[in-house]
Design a protein around this motif. Sequence first.
Motif, PDB file in Angstrom:
ATOM      1  N   SER A1528       0.825  -1.215   0.000  1.00 12.57           N
ATOM      2  CA  SER A1528       0.000   0.000   0.000  1.00 12.57           C
ATOM      3  C   SER A1528       0.850   1.252   0.000  1.00 12.57           C
ATOM      4  O   SER A1528       0.436   2.287  -0.471  1.00 12.57           O
ATOM      5  CB  SER A1528      -0.967  -0.006   1.184  1.00 12.57           C
ATOM      6  OG  SER A1528      -0.218   0.188   2.362  1.00 12.57           O
ATOM      7  N   LEU A1532       1.360   0.540  -4.775  1.00 20.58           N
ATOM      8  CA  LEU A1532       0.128   1.087  -5.321  1.00 20.58           C
ATOM      9  C   LEU A1532       0.196   2.601  -5.562  1.00 20.58           C
ATOM     10  O   LEU A1532      -0.271   3.079  -6.589  1.00 20.58           O
ATOM     11  CB  LEU A1532      -1.051   0.715  -4.420  1.00 20.58           C
ATOM     12  CG  LEU A1532      -1.344  -0.812  -4.391  1.00 20.58           C
ATOM     13  CD1 LEU A1532      -2.492  -1.118  -3.468  1.00 20.58           C
ATOM     14  CD2 LEU A1532      -1.669  -1.318  -5.797  1.00 20.58           C
ATOM     15  N   PRO A1533       0.836   3.353  -4.653  1.00 19.72           N
ATOM     16  CA  PRO A1533       0.861   4.803  -4.928  1.00 19.72           C
ATOM     17  C   PRO A1533       1.590   5.145  -6.239  1.00 19.72           C
ATOM     18  O   PRO A1533       1.361   6.181  -6.825  1.00 19.72           O
ATOM     19  CB  PRO A1533       1.623   5.373  -3.729  1.00 19.72           C
ATOM     20  CG  PRO A1533       1.457   4.362  -2.642  1.00 19.72           C
ATOM     21  CD  PRO A1533       1.376   3.042  -3.327  1.00 19.72           C
ATOM     22  N   THR A1582      -7.052  -1.665   2.629  1.00 21.05           N
ATOM     23  CA  THR A1582      -6.268  -1.232   1.467  1.00 21.05           C
ATOM     24  C   THR A1582      -7.158  -1.207   0.226  1.00 21.05           C
ATOM     25  O   THR A1582      -7.144  -0.264  -0.571  1.00 21.05           O
ATOM     26  CB  THR A1582      -5.061  -2.182   1.266  1.00 21.05           C
ATOM     27  OG1 THR A1582      -4.366  -2.286   2.479  1.00 21.05           O
ATOM     28  CG2 THR A1582      -4.156  -1.670   0.174  1.00 21.05           C
ATOM     29  N   GLN A1585      -9.439   1.500   0.534  1.00 21.85           N
ATOM     30  CA  GLN A1585      -8.732   2.768   0.343  1.00 21.85           C
ATOM     31  C   GLN A1585      -8.547   3.059  -1.141  1.00 21.85           C
ATOM     32  O   GLN A1585      -8.732   4.169  -1.593  1.00 21.85           O
ATOM     33  CB  GLN A1585      -7.359   2.668   1.052  1.00 21.85           C
ATOM     34  CG  GLN A1585      -6.530   3.932   0.981  1.00 21.85           C
ATOM     35  CD  GLN A1585      -5.128   3.656   1.489  1.00 21.85           C
ATOM     36  OE1 GLN A1585      -4.912   2.682   2.158  1.00 21.85           O
ATOM     37  NE2 GLN A1585      -4.209   4.539   1.141  1.00 21.85           N
ATOM     38  N   PHE A1586      -8.150   1.983  -1.858  1.00 21.26           N
ATOM     39  CA  PHE A1586      -7.925   2.230  -3.287  1.00 21.26           C
ATOM     40  C   PHE A1586      -9.217   2.131  -4.114  1.00 21.26           C
ATOM     41  O   PHE A1586      -9.312   2.658  -5.176  1.00 21.26           O
ATOM     42  CB  PHE A1586      -6.819   1.290  -3.801  1.00 21.26           C
ATOM     43  CG  PHE A1586      -5.473   1.694  -3.316  1.00 21.26           C
ATOM     44  CD1 PHE A1586      -4.829   2.771  -3.917  1.00 21.26           C
ATOM     45  CD2 PHE A1586      -4.854   1.053  -2.238  1.00 21.26           C
ATOM     46  CE1 PHE A1586      -3.594   3.169  -3.450  1.00 21.26           C
ATOM     47  CE2 PHE A1586      -3.637   1.469  -1.786  1.00 21.26           C
ATOM     48  CZ  PHE A1586      -2.992   2.518  -2.389  1.00 21.26           C
ATOM     49  N   SER A1589     -11.204   5.448  -3.856  1.00 16.04           N
ATOM     50  CA  SER A1589     -10.445   6.693  -4.045  1.00 16.04           C
ATOM     51  C   SER A1589     -10.992   7.444  -5.252  1.00 16.04           C
ATOM     52  O   SER A1589     -11.604   6.849  -6.141  1.00 16.04           O
ATOM     53  CB  SER A1589      -8.966   6.369  -4.257  1.00 16.04           C
ATOM     54  OG  SER A1589      -8.848   5.625  -5.443  1.00 16.04           O
ATOM     55  N   GLU A1597     -10.867  -1.102 -12.389  1.00 15.79           N
ATOM     56  CA  GLU A1597     -10.593  -1.044 -10.951  1.00 15.79           C
ATOM     57  C   GLU A1597     -11.872  -0.950 -10.165  1.00 15.79           C
ATOM     58  O   GLU A1597     -12.083  -1.641  -9.179  1.00 15.79           O
ATOM     59  CB  GLU A1597      -9.715   0.187 -10.641  1.00 15.79           C
ATOM     60  CG  GLU A1597      -8.266  -0.030 -11.031  1.00 15.79           C
ATOM     61  CD  GLU A1597      -7.427   1.180 -10.670  1.00 15.79           C
ATOM     62  OE1 GLU A1597      -7.680   1.801  -9.631  1.00 15.79           O
ATOM     63  OE2 GLU A1597      -6.492   1.495 -11.435  1.00 15.79           O
ATOM     64  N   SER A1601     -13.619  -3.400  -7.246  1.00 15.43           N
ATOM     65  CA  SER A1601     -14.022  -2.988  -5.911  1.00 15.43           C
ATOM     66  C   SER A1601     -15.458  -3.373  -5.670  1.00 15.43           C
ATOM     67  O   SER A1601     -15.796  -3.929  -4.619  1.00 15.43           O
ATOM     68  CB  SER A1601     -13.866  -1.479  -5.735  1.00 15.43           C
ATOM     69  OG  SER A1601     -12.670  -1.063  -6.325  1.00 15.43           O
TER      70      SER A1601
END
Length: 1714
Positions: A1528, A1532-1533, A1582, A1585-1586, A1589, A1597, A1601
């Motif tokens: 994370s 990922l960033p 995580t 979080q992603f 976002s 993506e 999710s």
Amino acid sequence: MAGTSSPEAVKKLLENMQGDLRALSLECRKKFPPVKEAAESGIIKVKTIAARNTDVLSALKENSSEVVQPFLMGCGTKEPKITQLCLAAIQRLMSHEVVSEVAAGNVINMLWQLMENSLEELKLLQTVLVLLTTNTVVHDEALSKAIVLCFRLHFTKDNITNNTAAATVRQVVTVVFERVVAEDEHYKDIIEQPIGIQGNSNRRSVSTLKPCAKDAYMLFQDLCQLVNADAPYWLVGMTEMTRTFGLELLESVLNDFPQVFLQHQEFSFLLKERVCPLVIKLFSPNIKFRQGSSTSSSPAPVEKPYFPICMRLLRVVSVLIKQFYSLLVTECEIFLSLLVKFLDADKPQWLRAVAVESIHRLCVQPQLLRSFCQSYDMKQHSTKVFRDIVNALGSFIQSLFLVPNTGNASAATSQTGGSVPGGTASAQTNPGMLGMSGSVTVLPAFEYRGTWIPILSVSTQGSAKATYLEMLDKVEPPTIPEGYAMSVAFHSLLDLVRGITNMIEEELGQVETESQVTTADTQSSPTQSSDLQDFNSASDQTDKETVSRAVWEEMVNACWCGLLAALSLLLDASTDEAATENILKAELTMAALCGKLGLVTSRDAFITAICKGSLPPHYALTVLNTTTTALSGKSYSIQGQNVQMISPSSESHQQVVAVGQPLALQPQGTVMLTSKNIQCMRTLLSLAHCHGAVLGTSWQLVLATLQHLVWILGLKPGVGGALKPGRAVEGPSTVLTTAVMTDLPVISNILSRLFESSQYLDDVSLHHLINALCSLSLEAMDMAYGNNKEPSLFAVAKLLETGLVNMHRIEILWRPLTGHLLEVCQHPNSRMREWGAEALTSLIKAGLTFNHDPSLSQNQRLQLLLLNPLKELSNINHPDIRLKQLECVLQILQSQGDSLGPGWPLVLGVMGAIRSDQGESLIRTAFQCLQLVVTDFLPTMPCSCLQIVVDVAGSFGLHNQELNISLTSIGLLWNISDYFFQRGEIIEKDLNKEEALLQKQAEEKGIALNRPFHPAPPFDCLWLCLYAKLGELCVDPRPAVRKSAGQTLFSTIGAHGTLLQHSTWHTVIWKVLFHLLDRVRESSTTADKEKIESGGGNILIHHSRDTAEKQWAETWVLTLAGVARIFNTRRYLLQSLGDFSQAWDVLLDHIQSAALSKNNEVSLAALKSFQEILQIVSPVRETEKPDTPPAINMPVPVLIGTVTATGLGRSFMRTDSIGERIGRYNVAEPPVITDEIEDLNLWWAAWNSWFRIGSESTKPPVSCDKMTFIPSQPFLTALIQIFPALYQHIKTGFSMDDLQKLGVILHGAVSVPISSDASPFILPSYTEAVLTSLQEAVLTALDVLQKAICVGSESMQIMYPAIFDQLLAFVEFSCKPPQYGQLETKHIANAKYNQAEWVALNYVPFAERSLEVVVDLYQKTACHKAVVNERVLQNIIKTLRMPLSLKYACPSESTWKLAVSSLLKVLSIGLPVARQHASSGKFDSMWPELANTFENFLFTKSSPPDNLSIQEFQRNESIDVEVVQLISTEILPYANFIPKEFVGQIMTMLNKGSIHSQSSSFTEAEIDIRMREEFSKMCFETLLQFSFSNKVTTPQEGYISRMALSVLLKRSQDVLYRYIEDERLSGKCPLPRQQVTEIIFVLKAVSTLIDSLKKTQPENVDANTWAQVIALYPTLVECITCSSSEVCSALKEALVPFKDFMHPPASKVQNGES
């Protein structure tokens, strides 16, 4: 006369006379008027005389006839009263000497008348006596008449008168002779003309005599006549006479007045002509008499005359012999013969008794005996009187024993109080016992063959007090008590011996002192005179001496046989200690006397007698028997009688005091010693002690006897030869009574003193003694042959004692003494030779310590003489003797070591003469000596002996008997070398001196000097000899010796090599060291591989040394190490020798062959040596010297340079201070620098050797059977450890190629397994994570390289990746251990049962450490070009993937944890680099690898172990969480820089993680803590979080999710439903824990989800999601009934957020639109 002539006395006399006369007139007034008148006129006469004369007395004397007349008349009246008064008056006158001759005559006539009328007899006698004694007026006829008167009165009827008369006669006779003496005295000054006397036989020819003498002569002559029963010539009127009385009178005259007879020839004539014939005649009946007959030849009427006359005759004879021997030589001969005859057995007892008493009287007069000897025995045709007397005594004594005493028993009853207390009869029935008030006392007595004779004390020593010769009143022969005659005879013998010996010795002493005085005058220094001088040799000795010597010899010769016979018999018969003592004393004095006179036969005979007395009866002792047969064969004839030598009686009534073994070849039983034997022994000792000088050849007898006694008594020799009481060794042991036990120390003491006194003997006597001891010893040796019984050591012990006390003149007896002892030392009997050696060594020691004059240091000849027997002992092979010899050497060294000087070669020779086969103790003792020499005496010995010491020490090293000795001898060689080093200068000087001398001698003889290592100087040769000896020992068959010798050799060369000349080093390297290495290598490679069972005895051998090969291996190790060390420390010195590189190659070759030998120990050691020679610091210039110890850094070349330049000899370093030496070097020019190129060549030669060793030893075997040799861990460790040091020298030329070679070796080394029996030592227990030293060494080698690269040039840095590869290869070992060829290995865990020969190591710690190194190195080099280019990161990830994917299946749990942490560290550094280089494509292939690694790790196929604790599980879970966190934060960033597929894979993984924990298939049991709540939560968060976002870039993506959310919610719904169902069913029972936990988790997830949804932008949330969330509400409400408080609180949290959904309802359309 003053009393009678004083005025008062005179006055009184006158008054008395007048009174007497008045009394007379009164008495006779009536009866005898004439008398009255005479008396009255007498008064007037007296008064007149008194008035007229001044001298009244003489006037009275003139008128005495008239004065006396009235009294005479008064006597004539025969009236008793008157007679008495008159006689008294007459006596008064006489006593005042006022009677004239005429008056005296008248008086005598008047007395005669009275006598005839038998009136007043006693008064008569009194008057006569007064008349004759007061003056000498009575002469001739008057005198004769007076004497006759007395005689007549003697024979009256009245006893009293008789006795008084007898006494008066005796007194009168005495008076007559006293007058003669007085007369002679009176005339002695007046010299008259001697008138020649013709030999006239006329008895009256006495005209020449003076008046008194004449009277005496007439009287004596008539006495003879009367005794002979003839008519008297002068004593007219004798009527009767007894012989006894006559003889008594004769005897008293002869006895009292010998001088009268000797001075007046007339009297002498009487003696010869009258007395002697008379005596002989009177003796005749006795001579003819045989017991039983009785005759009387006397005319006078006397009852039995026999005893009284005979006894008196003997008394007369005694006097005659005593006083007049010189006058009556012939007559005495007859008398003496008669005396001897009277002793015959057929004579009556009393006669024999008185005869023996008479003889005793003679025996106490030695001078008289001497005269007999001179007068008879020494004359040719004369009777041997002296001999006969002695023999007669002997026969007499014998006869008393042989003839039983019959006559006495009958006589016992008629005894008149004889001298034996108690009756004889009682004494006979119980011999020797006298009943005395209950107690029993033993009488002293003789006892022989049943005859028991008591010893009475007859007289004191030296005086003959007779009993029966004094019995003058006895008429009957008295009864002689038993034993009386024997006792007298016994005392006679003793007195005879005592007298003779005293007399002769006294005279001898005078002669000697005279001769000494004369010799002292003639010579300048007085000679040492011995007791026995050779008299004839002195020229100035007088004839007198020769004469007296002849007499002495004759006396001894005459008497010794008889004496010996008698004394021996008495000795045998004696039961009384005192008597025995006296007999022995007599024998001893005789022996000594004979010795002094040089009479050998008789001396030996007496000594033999004492000897026989000392030994038990019938004891077989040849020495004695031979001597006695010679004696006993003879019987000495004494006028037809025989004296036999009576053999000893065996039945002794002595107290037995000791029982012991006889000293014989075959001892039969035991023998007993009585107290008498012991007494004799003491006498024998005293004889030898006091008279040793005169014993001569009879020492043999004495010593032989003593030897036997000592043996029987069990005395054993002790220190110094003294005999001490000890126990017998075999047979029935000696029994000693307490009596003798107390005596033993005394005896042993005397024995010792006896030999101590030998120091006072002269040389000749000493030689006699030594010869006797030697021959005695030879006999003992003969006896001891062929049996191992205890031998007699007496002679040997005494030889020793004698030697010790005669040290001051040892030279004269050394050769015979030691010669004999050396023979004894060779004797087969161990005890015998042990004592021989004891004696010999004691003598040598004493000889060396004795304070000789001159001292030994000045008298080297004597010193060598004394030491020589010690050397001779080396020719004897008996180990016990050699042991003694060596002990002696040891003691000599301890006491005399400093002063041996020229004796050193002898002493060292003794030590060196010991051979290996001579037994341990010998070698040990010899070695002790050598040790002493080396520790204490090297400085005192001549330097030329040092070589001998080295040889001897070396020879001990080679002895294979006793290992410790060999080892210690090597230590000694080291000490010797030390000594050489310390005293080098002195030794060198001495040796050079000697060398010059030898050189000179050699040149003179024209031969070459022969010396080992010749061209080298002598001192170097000494060193080379030492090295050579040690070199020999280094290849000894025994491993320990080799080891020790090797160590010593190298230490010596190391420590003292500096002393050698430069040129000598060449010899040391090639001849000593390399030669040794070759021999050792050869022995090692050919050594036996057979197992040695045990090391001799029961010593266990360690398995590492149980074959010869293994033992040789150790030697090889040592030798190689030593040589290497020398090369190391002496490199500078050696490099200047010129052939150093050849030597270096040889050395490397040796190291290589050792390292590749199939023996772990050797190979390992070879490497150690390799390490050692590599630690040599390259020579550097002074300025840049490193701080290594100067001893290594600056060895000798400098010294050599300077020395040769200055041309000096070699300087010695006496001190060991390094500082001083360095000072010495630094003075010189800077050191010679060796060529650097050459140096490099040496190093590269070393690298090549190393590589060859490494590649050979780590190459896996082709085939694998039991015998495969696999190198050991320590070996490999050492091999690898060498590399860093070596690398320092060759790093400049080290290429990639070399690195490859190194890699192969490292990998190979690490792969080698361990043998199972070594594993417990090398491997840690499995649980401990520790590296083996080999693994550490490998890492160190790589570390060294890496550090070198780090600072090295660019070209070197390309080596990084290669190093990473190497390390990563090691990391893989954690999961996949390496193979070693075809060898099967077992995992360590099973190795405990030894099923496998070889065990694979636990590589985990190593791999892990390698991994750590990788991480560290990567952290340093991540950005390095070569590292990036060679894709190092990818390789790291790829390598880590293996343990990570195995996870729980890893061999060690720590592995995957370390792998994770390492991965995290590497990625934290590597990912930025990778992103940086994204465009270059160098990292493209890395991403998929990384994704797979994450996948495999987070969702591993291996299940956790069952026994995993909750805490552990949670810890493991936190690791997973860390990984997700990394994703994370680090991945990922930065999705933009990362390939899309990779991100997709990551999302899939997260999704999987958030739901993975709740697979639909779970069972009751699985719903436990293993659901990774935290992990799921993290994934979930995580994801959320992603997911929510704002930055959703791709619809894909969002889809992911959404799908994930719906699945999650659906799952929650199910869980809640089921929970409610179960709750309802279970009633009061609580639900299982896991179900409760699950529901709580679901509730928490719901609340989390709602929170997350709220945080997200509303547009990002799908409407379906909301619907699903709200749909949960009713279900949640259903749960309110639950009983669990935990669930309730979670429920509360889940319900609260729903408030946000509480809206008023809106229109459907609205909803639908949206």
